[in-house]
Motif scaffolding. Structure first.
Motif: not given
Length: 560
Positions: A212-227, A351-356
Motif C-alpha cells: 500500500p502507498r503510505p499516504e493512503l494508509t495514513a488517510l485510511a487510519a485517520h478516517l477510521l479512528a475518527g469515524a 498506524t491507526v489509533d484505538a477507537r473506543p
C-alpha cells in the motif's frame, strides 16, 4: 568489481558436472516437468491427450504426484481447490483443442476465486500454428485466444529452450496478488523433441509484494479512528492472503462491526461481538452498511452478491483495499488502496489509533435479531434443520465445497464456517459441477482431514464420473447430494418470475446404487437422521455418498 549476484549466479562444481552430463532420452516434456519441480511443485492434476503425451511420459521419470480426473473441467476444479487450500500453484496438464476447452469453466471459477492454477496445454505441431487450415486433430484457429479473456496471462513456448522461462513467468503471474489461473501452451513436436539441455534446477519465480502507498494508509487510519459508525466488509482477499487474524485485531482496535462476503466466509469469527455474520441478501444488513460513515472494504470488489444485487448505496466514505487494481472503485467511488490484504492490514495496525465504542456490540445484536425475526417469520424449518445438521456433523477444521444449489445459497448467508479457508463455493463464476471434484483436490492437498462436498442432483450429474477418481485414490471425501428432482434454484426463479418452470425437471439415477457400483459407500438419509449419517460418513476412511431427498426453499429476498 564483484557484485553479490555474480557469486550467486556462478555454478558449483556439481552443477557444472550435471550440466555437462545430462541423462539421455530426455525431451521437451521433461523440461516442463523439471521446471515444475524446480519451482517447487509436488503435485499435478490433469488428463492426457494425444498431443500432450510428451508431458505425461516425462511424469514417470519424476517425483511429482499425478492426480488424474475423468474430465478436464473436473481436473480444473480439483486444481482450483488445491491452490486455495495450500496457497501454492496447482499445475494442470491438458491436451489440445477439446481437452483444453473443457477446462475453461473451471479456469473461470479459478479466476473469480483467485486460485493459483497453472494450466499447461499442448498445441498442434509448430508447422500448424496460426492458421487453423492444416487439418491437424484438435486444431483451433487460435487456441491461446480462447484463454486470453479468462486467465491472468498467457504464455507460449515454441522451442525447448523457451519452456523453462515461459513456465516460470506463468508461475510468477499465478502467485502475484491477486492469485489466479494462467495458461501456457507448447506444440506437440516441441514436447516430443529430444533435448541436450541440462536438467532444470531450482528456479525462483517469487512475485513482488503488492504494497500500500503510505499516504493512503495514513488517510485510511485517520478516517477510521475518527469515524462515528465505522463498518468493515471482509471479502475473499482476506482469506486468500491469510489475513483473518489481522482483520480481527483491526476490528477490535477500532470497534468496527464486520460482515464477511460469501467468498470471505470464515474470515471473521461468527460469534464475535462485532460479527455481522454474512447476511448480505438482507435489507437490514444493507441498511446497516449504508449507514456507516466510514466503510472499510477489504479484499472484495463489492460485486453483485456482495452488494445485495447492486442495491447497496453507501452514504459514507468508502475505503477499498484490493489486490486487483481493476476492481478499485469499480462499483463505488472511494479511496482505493491497491495492496495485498494482509500487508495493508498490517500497515493499518501500525498506524491507526484505538477507537473506543461501547455501543458497537449492541448495534450488532440488534441487527442480528432483526435478521433472525425475518427468517423465523417464514416457513423454513426444514431448511434451517438441514443446514444445522450439516454444521453439527462437520468437524470445525474440515473443509467444505458447495455447488450452486439451494442449500449452498443458504450456507452463504447462514453457515458458520468457524475457520478461515474452510468453506468454498462456486459463487465466483457460478458454474455447476464444482463441489465434488474440488473436494477431491482438497483431499489431495491434506488427506488427514475429512472433506465435505454438497451438491444438488442436477449439479451432481456434472461430476458423477469422479466417483471413480475418489475410489481410485481413496480420498476421504463425503458427498452430500440433496435430491429434489431437478434444478431446484432455477425452478424457484422461473416460478417466481413466470408462474411456472420450464426445463428444470430431471430424471436422475439411484445415487446410492450408482455409488455402490463404483465401490463407494452410500446411504439414503432423511432430515432427522442427517446429522448421524453425515457424521458417520465423514468419520469413515475413504469416499462416501449421502443422499438426502428433500425439496428445499429459499428465504424471501429482501433486495427489492
Amino acid at each position: 568489481m564483484t557484485h553479490d549476484h555474480d557469486v550467486v549466479l556462478r555454478p558449483t562444481a556439481a552443477q557444472t558436472e550435471a550440466a555437462l552430463n545430462p541423462p539421455p532420452g530426455r525431451t521437451g516434456g521433461d523440461l516442463v516437468i523439471e521446471t515444475l519441480q524446480g519451482l517447487g511443485a509436488t503435485t499435478v492434476f490433469g488428463l492426457p491427450g494425444q498431443h500432450a503425451l510428451g508431458m505425461f511420459d516425462a511424469l514417470r521419470r519424476s517425483s511429482l504426484s499425478y492426480v488424474g480426473l475423468r474430465t478436464e473441467n473436473s481436473a480444473g476444479f480439483a486444481a482450483d481447490a488445491y491452490g486455495r487450500i495450500t496457497g501454492e500453484v496447482a499445475p494442470l496438464l491438458l491436451s489440445t483443442g477439446p481437452g483444453a476447452l473443457m477446462s475453461l469453466a473451471a479456469l473461470q471459477e479459478a479466476a473469480a476465486g483467485s486460485a493459483p492454477v497453472l494450466a499447461i496445454g499442448s498445441q498442434v505441431p509448430t508447422a500448424g500454428l496460426g492458421g487453423g487450415r492444416h487439418g491437424y486433430l484438435h486444431e483451433l484457429r487460435d487456441q491461446r485466444a480462447s484463454f486470453r479473456d479468462i486467465v491472468k496471462s498467457t504464455h507460449t513456448a515454441r522451442t525447448p529452450s523457451q519452456i523453462p522461462s515461459a513456465t516460470a513467468a506463468a508461475w510468477e503471474s499465478a502467485l502475484t496478488a491477486p492469485h489466479g489461473p494462467v495458461w501456457v501452451e507448447i506444440p506437440q513436436d516441441v514436447l516430443l523433441a529430444p533435448t541436450v539441455l541440462p536438467v532444470v534446477t531450482a528456479m525462483d519465480a517469487t512475485p513482488d509484494d503488492v504494497l500500500p502507498r503510505p499516504e493512503l494508509t495514513a488517510l485510511a487510519a485517520h478516517l477510521l479512528a475518527g469515524a462515528e459508525r465505522p463498518a468493515i466488509v471482509a471479502g475473499g482477499g482476506v482469506v486468500r492472503s491469510d489475513a483473518s487474524g489481522k482483520l480481527r485485531a483491526l476490528a477490535e482496535r477500532i470497534n468496527a462491526p464486520v460482515v464477511t462476503t460469501f467468498g470471505g466466509k470464515g474470515a471473521f469469527p461468527w460469534t464475535h461481538p462485532l460479527s455481522l455474520q454474512s447476511w448480505l441478501e438482507d435489507r437490514h444488513t444493507t441498511d446497516f452498511l449504508e449507514d456507516a460513515d466510514v466503510l472499510l472494504v477489504i479484499g472484495s470488489g463489492l460485486g453483485e452478491l456482495s452488494s445485495n444485487y447492486h442495491t447497496f448505496a453507501p452514504r459514507g466514505r468508502v475505503i477499498q483495499i484490493e489486490a486487483d487494481a481493476g476492481k478499485l472503485e469499480s462499483n463505488h467511488p472511494g479511496i482505493g488502496i491497491h495492496a495485498d490484504a494482509r500487508i495493508a492490514l498490517s500497515a493499518l495496525l501500525e498506524t491507526v489509533d484505538a477507537r473506543p465504542d461501547a455501543t458497537a456490540p449492541e448495534r450488532v445484536r440488534t441487527l442480528l435479531a432483526q435478521v433472525r425475526t425475518r427468517i423465523e417469520a417464514q416457513d423454513l424449518t426444514l431448511e434451517r434443520q438441514v443446514l444445522d445438521s450439516v454444521r453439527m456433523a462437520l468437524p470445525d477444521d474440515a473443509p467444505s465445497f458447495w455447488d450452486m444449489t439451494i442449500l449452498a445459497y443458504w450456507a452463504w448467508s447462514a453457515f458458520d464456517a468457524r475457520r478461515p479457508n474452510t468453506m468454498h463455493s462456486a459463487q465466483g463464476a457460478g458454474g455447476l459441477g464444482y463441489a465434488f471434484p474440488a473436494a477431491l483436490g482438497a483431499a489431495e492437498a491434506d488427506p488427514t482431514r475429512p472433506v465435505l462436498a454438497v451438491s444438488g442432483d442436477g449439479g451432481a450429474m456434472y461430476s458423477i464420473a469422479e466417483l471413480a477418481t475418489a475410489k481410485q485414490y481413496g480420498y476421504p471425501v463425503t458427498w452430500l447430494i440433496v435430491d429434489d428432482g431437478g434444478y431446484g434454484i432455477l425452478r424457484e426463479y422461473m416460478t417466481d418470475s413466470f408462474g411456472e418452470a420450464t426445463a428444470t425437471e430431471l430424471t436422475r439415477p439411484d445415487f446410492t446404487a450408482l455409488a455402490h457400483s463404483f465401490g463407494v459407500d452410500a446411504v439414503r438419509t432423511d432430515p432427522d437422521r442427517l446429522t448421524e449419517d453425515l457424521a458417520k460418513a465423514l468419520a469413515t476412511p475413504g469416499p462416501s455418498v449421502v443422499v438426502l431427498p428433500a425439496l428445499l426453499k429459499m428465504f424471501a429476498p429482501t433486495h427489492l
